[in-house]
Design a protein around this motif. Structure first.
Motif, PDB file in Angstrom:
ATOM      1  N   TRP A 114       0.780  -1.279   0.005  1.00 30.30           N
ATOM      2  CA  TRP A 114      -0.004  -0.037  -0.165  1.00 30.30           C
ATOM      3  C   TRP A 114       0.794   1.345   0.108  1.00 30.30           C
ATOM      4  O   TRP A 114       0.461   2.271  -0.728  1.00 30.30           O
ATOM      5  CB  TRP A 114      -1.015   0.116   1.060  1.00 30.30           C
ATOM      6  N   GLN A 115       2.105   1.332   0.566  1.00 29.65           N
ATOM      7  CA  GLN A 115       2.822   2.384   0.471  1.00 29.65           C
ATOM      8  C   GLN A 115       3.392   2.449  -0.761  1.00 29.65           C
ATOM      9  O   GLN A 115       3.554   3.785  -1.187  1.00 29.65           O
ATOM     10  CB  GLN A 115       4.333   2.257   1.424  1.00 29.65           C
ATOM     11  N   ALA A 116       3.394   1.516  -1.665  1.00 33.13           N
ATOM     12  CA  ALA A 116       3.881   1.425  -3.029  1.00 33.13           C
ATOM     13  C   ALA A 116       2.802   1.832  -3.964  1.00 33.13           C
ATOM     14  O   ALA A 116       2.935   1.812  -5.052  1.00 33.13           O
ATOM     15  CB  ALA A 116       4.576   0.314  -3.304  1.00 33.13           C
ATOM     16  N   LEU A 137      -3.110  -0.792  -5.402  1.00 34.03           N
ATOM     17  CA  LEU A 137      -4.580  -0.810  -4.866  1.00 34.03           C
ATOM     18  C   LEU A 137      -5.254  -1.978  -5.556  1.00 34.03           C
ATOM     19  O   LEU A 137      -5.057  -2.300  -6.701  1.00 34.03           O
ATOM     20  CB  LEU A 137      -5.146   0.418  -5.545  1.00 34.03           C
ATOM     21  N   THR A 138      -6.196  -2.593  -4.703  1.00 36.87           N
ATOM     22  CA  THR A 138      -6.740  -3.764  -5.181  1.00 36.87           C
ATOM     23  C   THR A 138      -8.133  -3.882  -5.053  1.00 36.87           C
ATOM     24  O   THR A 138      -8.718  -2.992  -4.345  1.00 36.87           O
ATOM     25  CB  THR A 138      -6.279  -5.037  -4.402  1.00 36.87           C
ATOM     26  N   GLN A 155       0.658  -8.451  -1.975  1.00 34.82           N
ATOM     27  CA  GLN A 155      -0.186  -7.460  -1.204  1.00 34.82           C
ATOM     28  C   GLN A 155      -0.375  -6.186  -1.733  1.00 34.82           C
ATOM     29  O   GLN A 155       0.419  -5.481  -2.298  1.00 34.82           O
ATOM     30  CB  GLN A 155       0.173  -7.703   0.185  1.00 34.82           C
ATOM     31  N   GLY A 156      -1.676  -5.617  -1.475  1.00 37.60           N
ATOM     32  CA  GLY A 156      -2.037  -4.299  -1.545  1.00 37.60           C
ATOM     33  C   GLY A 156      -3.031  -3.734  -0.630  1.00 37.60           C
ATOM     34  O   GLY A 156      -2.997  -4.254   0.736  1.00 37.60           O
ATOM     35  N   ALA A 157      -3.634  -2.780  -0.946  1.00 31.87           N
ATOM     36  CA  ALA A 157      -4.743  -2.450   0.103  1.00 31.87           C
ATOM     37  C   ALA A 157      -5.876  -2.002  -0.964  1.00 31.87           C
ATOM     38  O   ALA A 157      -5.992  -1.687  -1.993  1.00 31.87           O
ATOM     39  CB  ALA A 157      -4.590  -1.399   0.676  1.00 31.87           C
ATOM     40  N   GLU A 158      -7.264  -2.197  -0.250  1.00 30.17           N
ATOM     41  CA  GLU A 158      -8.445  -1.983  -1.054  1.00 30.17           C
ATOM     42  C   GLU A 158      -8.644  -0.316  -0.841  1.00 30.17           C
ATOM     43  O   GLU A 158      -8.323   0.018   0.154  1.00 30.17           O
ATOM     44  CB  GLU A 158      -9.609  -2.563  -0.737  1.00 30.17           C
ATOM     45  N   PRO A 159      -9.033   0.305  -1.961  1.00 26.49           N
ATOM     46  CA  PRO A 159      -9.050   1.820  -1.760  1.00 26.49           C
ATOM     47  C   PRO A 159      -9.985   2.380  -0.701  1.00 26.49           C
ATOM     48  O   PRO A 159      -9.787   3.326  -0.252  1.00 26.49           O
ATOM     49  CB  PRO A 159      -9.447   2.399  -3.150  1.00 26.49           C
ATOM     50  N   GLY A 160     -11.104   1.806  -0.504  1.00 24.49           N
ATOM     51  CA  GLY A 160     -12.090   1.954   0.540  1.00 24.49           C
ATOM     52  C   GLY A 160     -11.422   2.482   1.882  1.00 24.49           C
ATOM     53  O   GLY A 160     -11.096   3.542   2.349  1.00 24.49           O
ATOM     54  N   ASP A 161     -11.585   1.219   2.936  1.00 23.42           N
ATOM     55  CA  ASP A 161     -10.780   1.814   4.199  1.00 23.42           C
ATOM     56  C   ASP A 161      -9.341   1.231   4.294  1.00 23.42           C
ATOM     57  O   ASP A 161      -8.759   0.948   5.481  1.00 23.42           O
ATOM     58  CB  ASP A 161     -11.557   1.130   5.223  1.00 23.42           C
ATOM     59  N   ALA A 162      -8.786   1.130   3.098  1.00 20.49           N
ATOM     60  CA  ALA A 162      -7.353   0.686   2.969  1.00 20.49           C
ATOM     61  C   ALA A 162      -7.050  -0.589   3.710  1.00 20.49           C
ATOM     62  O   ALA A 162      -5.978  -0.575   4.113  1.00 20.49           O
ATOM     63  CB  ALA A 162      -6.523   1.702   3.511  1.00 20.49           C
TER      64      ALA A 162
END
Ligand code: ASP
Ligand code: MG
Length: 397
Positions: free
Chosen positions: A98-100, A103-104, A137-144
């Motif tokens: 997520w720092q990089a 987004l998923t 890994q990544g993060a979803e844009p909603g609540d990260a």
């Protein structure tokens, strides 16, 4: 000077000594004047250990927490590699997915990369610092919330970064000398392939080849990313996977079998519900495809008749021929049938397309099936052309 993505799989970093060796390789590329973006997998076996720990704690771990746990494997190896690089006098900075800016979709455990916003990766490169990104890994844009990309997902991280950064090369480092004509652990005489199309690589991954995660191949095809799969243990030329491959030695006249792949749980993903009855039902609807009307006998496969209702608990294994012109040339099916029949291996066809023929077999017969098919289709063909030793390859095809 080129922008290189270098992804290191878990089998490249089973030990701290190997992390230091990989760091030396990264540092050497950096000192040659290249911009290097590193993508790390977890150290070999770590993801499986984390999964086992989760199962020890809970019979039904929440998907969100499982992702939070599994993501730590890559975070550890990534930070350790950054430390090793700094010890070599090279500035390096570890970044989480997520720092990089990976987004998923919100699908925990099998998230798809939907966008890449690699500001911090670019910022590190601009300052002469090597950015290291946690794979998988990544993060979803909603609540990260942290998401993971499915097993082997670091390959997808590498491809997504290569596409977003328009890298000059996307190097996937592993413990073997590229993509082989079959799994060398099963078929000792299997040999590395110099080059493959995305299409054939996709079929191989779909047929169970573990060297690249399936979504990463699809992502590479969509974004025109050329992949270079190579060993982190030696300087062998590896395999280049790109949009097109020319040359008679690759396509050849008539049907061309390029590889044999296998999957011990081949039909698991396509079978909903309890395996036994469903598998029985599935087999009963498998009808002989026209290309299978080989001269030996019709495909009233012995396994179907002899073993109905006796399917193994662990599922049904599959073996696949991957190549081109497989449907158009019935001799492929005839050769397959003749070879398996002579070897006394019961099987049933599952998928027949021009680029893949998949057959089902008993899991206990899988290795023999793969060896017999490799011997029938690939042992006699001439050596494939070999890629230039140590050469770098453009990422765009
Ligand atoms: N560590 C993860 C796995 O074992 C992701 C990867 O290696 O690419 O599946
Ligand atoms: Mg992998």
């Amino acid at each position: 000077m080129a922008l290189l993505i270098q992804k290191y799989g878990g089998s490249s970093i089973p030990t701290p000594a190997r992390i230091r060796a990989v760091a030396r390789h990264i540092a050497a590329s950096h000192r040659e004047g290249h911009d290097v973006v590193v993508v790390m997998s977890a150290m070999g076996g770590v993801t499986d250990q984390l999964l086992a720990q989760a199962r020890d704690i809970s019979t039904a771990p929440a998907a969100r927490e499982l992702d939070a746990l599994l993501a730590t494997g890559e975070q550890a190896s990534n930070a350790l590699t950054a430390m090793a690089l700094r010890d070599l006098g090279v500035e390096a900075r570890s970044l989480t997915g997520w720092q990089a800016g990976i987004l998923t979709s919100p699908d925990h455990g099998r998230a798809a990369v939907t966008d890449v916003r690699p500001h911090r990766v670019r910022d590190a490169l601009d300052h002469g610092v090597i950015p290291l990104v946690t794979g998988f890994q990544g993060a979803e844009p909603g609540d990260a919330d942290i998401t993971t990309l499915g097993r082997g997902g670091s390959d997808t991280t590498a491809v997504a970064l290569a596409a977003a950064l328009e890298a000059d090369a996307c190097e996937i480092y592993t413990d073997v000398a590229g993509v082989y004509t079959a799994d060398p652990k099963v078929v000792p005489e299997a040999r590395p392939l110099a080059r493959l199309t995305h299409r054939h690589m996709y079929e191989m991954a779909a047929g169970g080849a573990k060297v690249l995660a399936l979504p990463s191949v699809e992502h590479a095809r969509q974004h025109g990313v050329t992949l270079h799969i190579r060993s982190s243990y030696d300087d062998s030329p590896g395999t280049v996977v790109s949009g097109t491959v020319s040359g008679a030695e690759y396509w050849g006249p008539g049907p061309r079998v390029i590889a044999v792949t296998h999957d011990p749980h081949g039909t698991r993903t396509s079978l909903p519900g309890p395996l036994g009855p469903t598998a029985t039902a599935l087999l009963s609807i498998v009808t002989p495809a026209p290309a299978f009307a080989g001269p030996t006998r019709p495909y009233a496969h012995p396994w179907h008749t002899a073993r109905q209702g006796a399917f193994p608990e662990e599922g049904i294994a599959t073996a696949s021929l991957v190549g081109s012109g497989l449907c158009a040339h019935p001799e492929t099916a005839a050769t397959l049938d003749g070879a398996l029949t002579r070897a006394g291996i019961a099987y049933a066809p599952l998928t027949v397309t021009d680029t893949r023929i998949t057959v089902m077999c008993h899991p206990a017969a899988l290795d023999d099936t793969v060896r017999v098919l490799h011997a029938a289709f690939l042992t006699a063909t001439p050596e494939p052309p070999v890629a230039r030793r140590g050469g770098r390859l453009a990422v765009r095809s």
